[in-house]
Design an enzyme around this catalytic site. Structure first.
Site, PDB file in Angstrom:
ATOM      1  N   HIS A 305      46.785  50.950  35.957  1.00  0.00           N
ATOM      2  CA  HIS A 305      46.162  49.760  36.525  1.00  0.00           C
ATOM      3  C   HIS A 305      44.995  49.343  35.634  1.00  0.00           C
ATOM      4  O   HIS A 305      44.278  50.206  35.106  1.00  0.00           O
ATOM      5  CB  HIS A 305      45.663  50.030  37.947  1.00  0.00           C
ATOM      6  CG  HIS A 305      45.343  48.793  38.727  1.00  0.00           C
ATOM      7  ND1 HIS A 305      44.142  48.131  38.599  1.00  0.00           N
ATOM      8  CD2 HIS A 305      46.065  48.087  39.630  1.00  0.00           C
ATOM      9  CE1 HIS A 305      44.149  47.071  39.408  1.00  0.00           C
ATOM     10  NE2 HIS A 305      45.287  47.013  40.029  1.00  0.00           N
ATOM     11  N   ASP A 363      52.016  48.905  43.312  1.00  0.00           N
ATOM     12  CA  ASP A 363      53.195  48.062  43.099  1.00  0.00           C
ATOM     13  C   ASP A 363      54.470  48.895  43.015  1.00  0.00           C
ATOM     14  O   ASP A 363      55.535  48.455  43.446  1.00  0.00           O
ATOM     15  CB  ASP A 363      53.031  47.235  41.820  1.00  0.00           C
ATOM     16  CG  ASP A 363      51.857  46.283  41.891  1.00  0.00           C
ATOM     17  OD1 ASP A 363      51.776  45.535  42.868  1.00  0.00           O
ATOM     18  OD2 ASP A 363      51.013  46.297  40.977  1.00  0.00           O
TER      19      ASP A 363
END
Length: 425
Positions: A305, A363
């Site tokens: 991320h 995600d």
């Protein structure tokens, strides 16, 4: 915020600038007067620029922490539902029992959309992406909900926020059923926010959707985890458009458009596409090797991320939810899901990924959960948009409440040709 002095030196000239400290996080140098001294700052992507002050969400990427109005995301996802969280983001505090009842009643009073908006749907091709349809329908709301549109009036802003929160699940689900040529299913307000969305997605006049509390709660957690994430691309877009005084529907439509980008809201959809490309467990080693090769442009989607340098706190929550859903539906041995779980295990144990802290992010797991729920890839980002509306309307409202709010107008470093004259023909 306490104010201190900072000092920068440019061409041996000292310039004093205020240093601003918030309640948490890094300090910021206040450069608002720097243009008066004949210079700007240069920060593509705003990697080191705070565009505003905000009391809504705090992200600590180094320590893997996410707070909504001071509450850890772990506690909110465990003890609250999405409407609790949306109330918190907009109002600053969790609702009391009475406030929650009144808030839910107000939201339920706005779940239907104007009947003439059906004509907007019919203007789209049936194979249009649901996000394209959502952008068009949400922007069109400004032509149908024209009352109480004084953006300087807090009550008018509150009404607009509730309308958007209430109608986005209806707009999103209808975008999906329209693409299938199916009749639109009207909201059933006794089902709750997440349950209502699932019912509108999967029921029809001749088929009732069977609610499963575990699955509904899983979607509720997805909505909570995606409700806000500080000044990301789409939230910054909403603030920038809102700074011009644009109506709230145009602002949220701009946020949906920004979210649609694959570098932002499309990551969970990209994760499922990657799993489909890998195809089976025997090929995981090949793709792991490619991910480690700096000369190969392949990247493992759903890992790492930009903000979190440690584990994504939302991923830890979603991981547990993912396994609960797969167990409930007996899907753990289905090829796609078995592939995903095997990839997860290998990546979590691989020295390369551990050293680079490329852990599965939210995600990765949310895409798997939504696929298990029956939500198609094309709707992944639409679900994200429904969730993020809670954050968007809260930031929009906060910005318009801020006395220091000004229309956004970034500057540039010009690199074109210097001034010149047109030569005679």
């Amino acid at each position: 915020m306490a104010s201190e002095k900072s000092k920068i030196i440019v061409d041996n000239k000292e310039i004093d600038l205020p240093l601003i400290r918030g309640t948490m996080g890094l300090p910021a140098i206040d450069i608002r007067t720097l243009n008066q001294k004949g210079m700007y700052t240069f920060d593509p992507g705003y990697l080191s620029t705070a565009s505003c002050s905000s009391a809504i969400t705090y992200v600590d990427g180094e320590n893997g922490e996410l707070l909504y109005r001071g509450y850890p995301i772990e506690q909110l996802s465990e003890k609250c539902d999405f409407l609790d969280v949306s109330y918190l983001l907009f109002n600053g505090e969790l609702p009391t029992d009475i406030e929650k009842q009144n808030y839910r009643k107000s939201i339920n009073g706005h779940t239907l959309i104007h009947d003439q908006l059906n004509s907007v749907y019919r203007g789209f091709r049936r194979d249009s992406h649901p996000m394209a349809v959502m952008i068009g329908v949400v922007a069109s709301m400004s032509a149908f909900y024209t009352d109480k549109m004084d953006m300087n009036n807090p009550d008018h802003r509150k009404l607009s926020a509730m309308r958007l929160l209430a109608k986005l699940p209806t707009i999103g689900s209808w975008s999906y059923t329209y693409s299938l040529g199916l009749p639109s299913v009207y909201p059933q307000n006794d089902l709750g926010y997440a349950g209502n969305f699932l019912n509108m997605m999967f029921s029809s006049p001749n088929k009732k959707y069977q609610n499963n509390p575990i699955l509904t709660r899983a979607l509720e957690k997805i909505l909570i985890l995606h409700a806000d994430h500080e000044q990301n691309a789409s939230t910054s877009t909403v603030r920038l458009v809102g700074s011009s005084g644009a109506n709230p529907y145009a602002c949220i439509a701009s946020g949906i458009a920004s979210l649609w980008g694959p570098a932002h809201g499309g990551a969970n959809e990209a994760t499922l596409k990657m799993l489909a490309e890998i195809g089976n467990e025997d090929r995981i080693g090949e793709y792991i090797k490619r991910a480690k090769d700096k000369d190969d442009d392949f990247r493992l989607m759903g890992f790492g991320h930009r903000i979190y340098r440690n584990k994504d706190p939302r991923a830890e929550i979603m991981k547990i939810t993912c396994h609960e859903v797969l167990n409930e539906l007996n899907l753990s041995n289905e090829p796609l899901f078995r592939l995903a779980l095997t990839l997860e295990k290998i990546a979590l144990e691989d020295k390369y990924f551990i050293e680079k802290k490329l852990y599965p992010n939210v995600d990765f797991y949310s895409g798997i959960v939504m696929r298990a729920l029956g939500i198609p890839n094309s709707m992944f980002t639409a679900v994200f948009a429904i969730a993020r509306t809670a954050g968007w309307v809260s930031h929009w409202n906060e910005m318009l409440s801020d006395k220091e709010n000004k229309i956004g107008r970034p500057r540039q470093v010009y690199t074109g040709l210097a001034k010149r004259n047109i030569k005679p023909f």
